[in-house]
Design a protein around this motif. Structure first.
Motif, mmCIF file in Angstrom:
data_model
loop_
_atom_site.group_PDB
_atom_site.id
_atom_site.type_symbol
_atom_site.label_atom_id
_atom_site.label_comp_id
_atom_site.label_asym_id
_atom_site.label_seq_id
_atom_site.Cartn_x
_atom_site.Cartn_y
_atom_site.Cartn_z
ATOM 1 N N ASN A 1 1.047 6.651 -6.603
ATOM 2 C CA ASN A 1 -0.101 7.392 -7.242
ATOM 3 C C ASN A 1 -0.053 8.922 -7.005
ATOM 4 O OD1 ASN A 1 -3.220 8.175 -6.611
ATOM 5 N ND2 ASN A 1 -3.082 6.936 -8.533
ATOM 6 N N TYR B 1 -11.408 17.787 6.806
ATOM 7 C CA TYR B 1 -11.736 16.571 6.260
ATOM 8 C C TYR B 1 -10.861 15.374 6.686
ATOM 9 C CZ TYR B 1 -15.169 19.061 3.216
ATOM 10 O OH TYR B 1 -16.278 19.890 2.790
ATOM 11 N N VAL C 1 -10.308 11.548 6.356
ATOM 12 C CA VAL C 1 -10.702 10.392 5.210
ATOM 13 C C VAL C 1 -10.038 9.214 5.845
ATOM 14 C CG1 VAL C 1 -10.767 9.829 2.980
ATOM 15 C CG2 VAL C 1 -11.004 12.233 3.520
ATOM 16 N N ALA D 1 2.213 1.729 -3.539
ATOM 17 C CA ALA D 1 1.009 2.134 -4.473
ATOM 18 C C ALA D 1 0.687 3.569 -4.083
ATOM 19 C CB ALA D 1 -0.310 1.288 -4.199
ATOM 20 N N VAL D 2 0.392 3.916 -2.843
ATOM 21 C CA VAL D 2 -0.259 5.419 -2.611
ATOM 22 C C VAL D 2 0.732 6.264 -2.846
ATOM 23 C CG1 VAL D 2 -1.052 6.674 -0.709
ATOM 24 C CG2 VAL D 2 -1.976 4.454 -1.082
ATOM 25 N N GLN E 1 0.131 10.249 -10.403
ATOM 26 C CA GLN E 1 -0.900 10.159 -11.570
ATOM 27 C C GLN E 1 -0.955 11.404 -12.327
ATOM 28 O OE1 GLN E 1 -4.332 11.140 -10.785
ATOM 29 N NE2 GLN E 1 -5.242 9.752 -12.277
ATOM 30 N N ARG F 1 -4.698 12.300 -3.812
ATOM 31 C CA ARG F 1 -5.328 12.810 -4.939
ATOM 32 C C ARG F 1 -6.834 12.970 -4.857
ATOM 33 N NH1 ARG F 1 -5.342 14.598 -8.689
ATOM 34 N NH2 ARG F 1 -5.348 13.497 -10.454
ATOM 35 N N PHE F 2 -7.588 12.292 -3.899
ATOM 36 C CA PHE F 2 -8.924 12.501 -3.804
ATOM 37 C C PHE F 2 -9.563 13.947 -3.549
ATOM 38 C CE2 PHE F 2 -7.993 7.819 -3.966
ATOM 39 C CZ PHE F 2 -8.673 7.334 -4.680
ATOM 40 N N GLN G 1 -6.925 3.132 -1.137
ATOM 41 C CA GLN G 1 -7.509 3.933 -2.366
ATOM 42 C C GLN G 1 -6.671 4.619 -3.036
ATOM 43 O OE1 GLN G 1 -9.110 3.406 0.271
ATOM 44 N NE2 GLN G 1 -11.344 2.718 -0.166
ATOM 45 N N ILE G 2 -6.408 4.451 -4.314
ATOM 46 C CA ILE G 2 -5.784 5.392 -5.348
ATOM 47 C C ILE G 2 -6.513 5.744 -6.467
ATOM 48 C CG2 ILE G 2 -3.297 4.256 -4.616
ATOM 49 C CD1 ILE G 2 -3.381 2.865 -7.233
ATOM 50 N N THR H 1 -7.566 18.597 4.338
ATOM 51 C CA THR H 1 -7.745 17.113 4.273
ATOM 52 C C THR H 1 -6.587 16.265 4.872
ATOM 53 O OG1 THR H 1 -9.075 17.841 2.241
ATOM 54 C CG2 THR H 1 -9.034 15.482 2.743
ATOM 55 N N VAL H 2 -6.937 15.555 5.545
ATOM 56 C CA VAL H 2 -6.131 14.381 6.013
ATOM 57 C C VAL H 2 -6.397 12.974 6.015
ATOM 58 C CG1 VAL H 2 -4.670 15.771 7.793
ATOM 59 C CG2 VAL H 2 -7.174 14.938 8.355
ATOM 60 N N TYR H 3 -5.692 12.384 5.282
ATOM 61 C CA TYR H 3 -5.973 11.012 4.718
ATOM 62 C C TYR H 3 -5.248 10.057 5.449
ATOM 63 C CZ TYR H 3 -7.802 13.004 0.382
ATOM 64 O OH TYR H 3 -8.484 13.894 -0.347
ATOM 65 N N HIS H 4 -6.003 8.802 6.042
ATOM 66 C CA HIS H 4 -5.490 7.404 6.558
ATOM 67 C C HIS H 4 -5.282 6.387 5.296
ATOM 68 C CE1 HIS H 4 -5.845 4.051 9.385
ATOM 69 N NE2 HIS H 4 -4.684 3.989 8.962
ATOM 70 N N ASN H 5 -4.250 6.039 4.844
ATOM 71 C CA ASN H 5 -4.370 4.921 3.940
ATOM 72 C C ASN H 5 -5.018 5.253 2.618
ATOM 73 O OD1 ASN H 5 -3.039 3.179 5.624
ATOM 74 N ND2 ASN H 5 -4.570 2.111 6.223
ATOM 75 N N ALA H 6 -4.920 6.447 2.048
ATOM 76 C CA ALA H 6 -5.424 6.831 0.711
ATOM 77 C C ALA H 6 -4.681 7.857 0.112
ATOM 78 C CB ALA H 6 -6.932 7.099 0.944
ATOM 79 N N SER H 7 -4.818 7.952 -1.167
ATOM 80 C CA SER H 7 -3.759 8.915 -2.071
ATOM 81 C C SER H 7 -4.364 10.400 -1.763
ATOM 82 C CB SER H 7 -4.113 8.675 -3.406
ATOM 83 O OG SER H 7 -3.219 9.801 -4.221
ATOM 84 N N MET I 1 0.817 -1.294 -0.192
ATOM 85 C CA MET I 1 -0.049 -0.106 -0.007
ATOM 86 C C MET I 1 0.612 1.256 0.026
ATOM 87 S SD MET I 1 -2.834 1.251 2.607
ATOM 88 C CE MET I 1 -3.855 -0.217 2.952
#
Lengths: 425, 425
Positions: free
Chosen positions: A253, B416, B418, A249-250, A257, A380-381, B423-424, A372-378, A246
């Motif tokens: 991406n 946010y 997330v 990949a992340v 991307q 780019r969303f 996810q990518i 925006t703060v992400y956990h286990n995601a790109s 992961m």
């Protein structure tokens, strides 16, 4: 009359008419607004030839001025792009109307019934560069949210913009809406922009979309509140508890991307405990996409023996929005150090932690100061469509009023509507 | 080193430390924040003698400068006012914590779990005049909402303000909170204010509380977003379908219950159909409270034969915030004319319609562009406590971010958070 006087009169007239129109657009029904938008979509398709002609005038000037190729690319209309523009207008017509939504309601002990209701902001000034489709995108989002708008595009797109503005005017007229609900400033003289930024009695919000120079100029000169759409210095932090596949990949991406967008990653922070094993895998995957790796000493000590080419990073590299196939990499001792680094170097846009450790994720999502703060995601969303807001007017890097993707709701404010039975204090 | 250089260093140091503190206060627990507030309340009571002493220094300067009596009155501490200040701090401790509240949540088709969560703004600069209790009020509201703040009071209250700031520092220290979460600029040099307004890399919001001159200066010089607390030119519109007794009671209350506040009425519009019968009754009730009546020709033609003394109104009268026992009166032909007049003359603060006609009320509440619109109630209710928000930092006359009473929630923004599963895009 001096030229500056006539520009002042022109801009003030536009702003005054916009304010009058805004009082009318604020109380339009959803059906009235949607009808105007659907008429506009038809007009855009019917007038494709005209739009291509006017666009050709801009393109010919652009070529004679030898503008950069990506700029000319952004400026260019094609039959497909015109169709897509019309489709975009119909999509906004299909979105729910944000105006009138009840946000909160309280009945007080004295019987006052207080409702907090979503209403349009009023008059929105949008200052943009280059892409003429912004003229239509912004006009329809403002109209759907009940606002009047004043558009000021760049000189490189003036003929395309004026042609679109004329179609918008026709759509407003045909649907019986106030014609001054959407106006374009017909001159790109900088003095006109300066005048607009002073007219706080008529204009309630300025949204700049463009390069850093434009946004700085507006921030320093506007007496009207500005919602900035600034740069994105986004980071991925690979925690010691990251899933390796992961993490690769992340990171790839988020970085590759699409390198030219504000939610692309510019920095990679990686925990020292997993860096020896994981960093070479991430670095190789990035090198396969031709990404230049600017690294601190600890990362270099891991990557050089593995035969992966790197460039030494300076501190400035971690503060740079490359918008290019370059990434700055740093090895950190803890999630706390990653949080501190991101809060110091980042622009508060989008940041991601890759970890299977719920407590590390909690710390990161709470401690990182970003839209925006992400956990286990790109990263780019971060985008209005991805968030389910529908079309967006941009991604705010400000904290007040709107933060992150700005859709129709974020183009609204609220008012309190209070019903009583004669209450006095 | 030049003096301006040393002021620049002083202010920049304060701002940098505030930003560092804000990252810590953002993640404090409710208990940690409330403990600090309750310690502060105790310290204020325990140090009443010290506060009275320091306040006496300000009062002695104020008297030697022959400041106006109301200004000296606002500046004065008494044992009762010090007790009330401490009680106010405990009230804020008892309010719900706005930070961390989930505002919206969506799970997208790709599985991304998107939560919109309330978080502090960051660093808030508050610029105020005169009343030293504002130092404590603003500090505790900012702290409870997880923000760091920089306070800049007026020179007439400098000793009182510095004494309060020292107690706040002690409370922060005793409770283990970052000491720089609340800082006061120890100089009232205008240059220091100018410097502060440029530091947008550290300071995220400026809230001015004071006279028009101060607010104008800040709006014209700030590169940081400003939430203005400006004037209130509020109106009552008495519709043809108004209950007569209610029309008299609400108009008298809105005008006279306290003339010096921003939500007091300055204008009365009355429908021509009910004016001949109702206006003399309202006017007599206002005259009993010694209110001067500035009237248009149609109102004069009704009131003069009734022997009620009036003064002719100029158009400027309808745009004036009297803050005094004066009201401007105009007879209108319709609810639509009242709406147009209020949108033209008012400041968008608080406006009321008195009517038993639901459709007239609907038109008025939708069409009047103000933070608060009332149906059958006095404008005097626009207030954080009356709205159930608890203590307020002021009443915003801006449209972006906060409109109307600003409580703890309005001192927050959102981010946010997330959660994904790799996810990518």
């Amino acid at each position: 009359m001096k030229e500056t006087d006539s520009i002042h009169e022109l801009v003030e007239g536009i702003a005054r008419q916009a304010r009058a129109a805004a009082l009318q657009t604020a109380v339009l029904s959803t059906e009235q607004k949607n009808r105007a938008l659907n008429i506009l979509a038809d007009l855009i398709e019917e007038n494709a030839a005209l739009l291509l002609n006017e666009n050709a005038r801009d393109l010919s000037t652009a070529r004679s001025l030898e503008l950069a190729k990506p700029m000319i690319e952004r400026l260019t209309f094609t039959p497909e792009r015109i169709k897509a523009m019309a489709a975009g207008v119909r999509e906004v017509a299909a979105l729910p109307d944000p105006v009138g939504e009840e946000l909160e309601r309280t009945v007080r002990p004295n019987g006052l019934d207080i409702r907090k209701v979503r209403v349009p902001i009023g008059v929105i000034g949008i200052i943009y560069e280059s892409r003429p489709n912004v003229t239509v995108d912004c006009a329809v989002l403002c109209l759907k949210s009940g606002n009047a708008c004043i558009l000021r595009g760049g000189k490189e797109a003036i003929h395309s913009n004026l042609a679109l503005a004329e179609l918008i005017r026709q759509a407003l007229q045909k649907s019986g809406l106030p014609e001054h609900a959407v106006q374009i400033i017909p001159t790109t003289d900088r003095y006109a922009l300066n005048e607009l930024l002073k007219l706080s009695q008529y204009v309630h919000c300025i949204i700049p979309r463009g390069g850093e120079g434009l946004i700085r100029f507006i921030t320093e000169n506007s007496r009207i509140p500005v919602i900035k759409h600034f740069d994105g210095i986004c980071s991925v932090y690979v925690d010691k508890a990251a899933d390796p596949a992961m993490a690769v990949a992340v990171t790839v991406n988020a970085k590759t991307q699409r390198v030219s967008v504000c939610n692309a990653a510019e920095n990679l922070f990686i925990h020292r405990a997993c860096a020896p094993e994981l960093l070479p895998a991430i670095a190789r995957a990035l090198r396969e996409k031709d990404v230049e790796l600017r690294v601190d000493d600890r990362a270099a000590a891991i990557l050089e023996p593995a035969g992966i080419p790197t460039v030494p990073a300076t501190e400035d590299d971690y503060r740079t929005e490359y918008l290019d196939a370059i990434i700055a990499i740093k090895v950190v001792d803890s999630v706390e150090e990653a949080i501190t680094d991101i809060n110091q170097y980042g622009s508060g846009h989008s940041e991601s932690i890759i970890t299977a450790d719920a407590e590390a994720a909690r710390l990161f999502l709470a401690g990182v100061d970003a839209s925006t703060v992400y956990h286990n995601a790109s990263t780019r969303f971060t985008d209005g469509n991805e968030f389910g807001l529908g079309a967006e007017i941009g991604i705010s890097t400000d904290r007040l009023h709107a933060r992150g993707p700005m859709g129709l709701r974020e183009l609204c404010t609220y008012k309190y509507q209070v019903h009583g039975t004669g209450q006095i204090k």
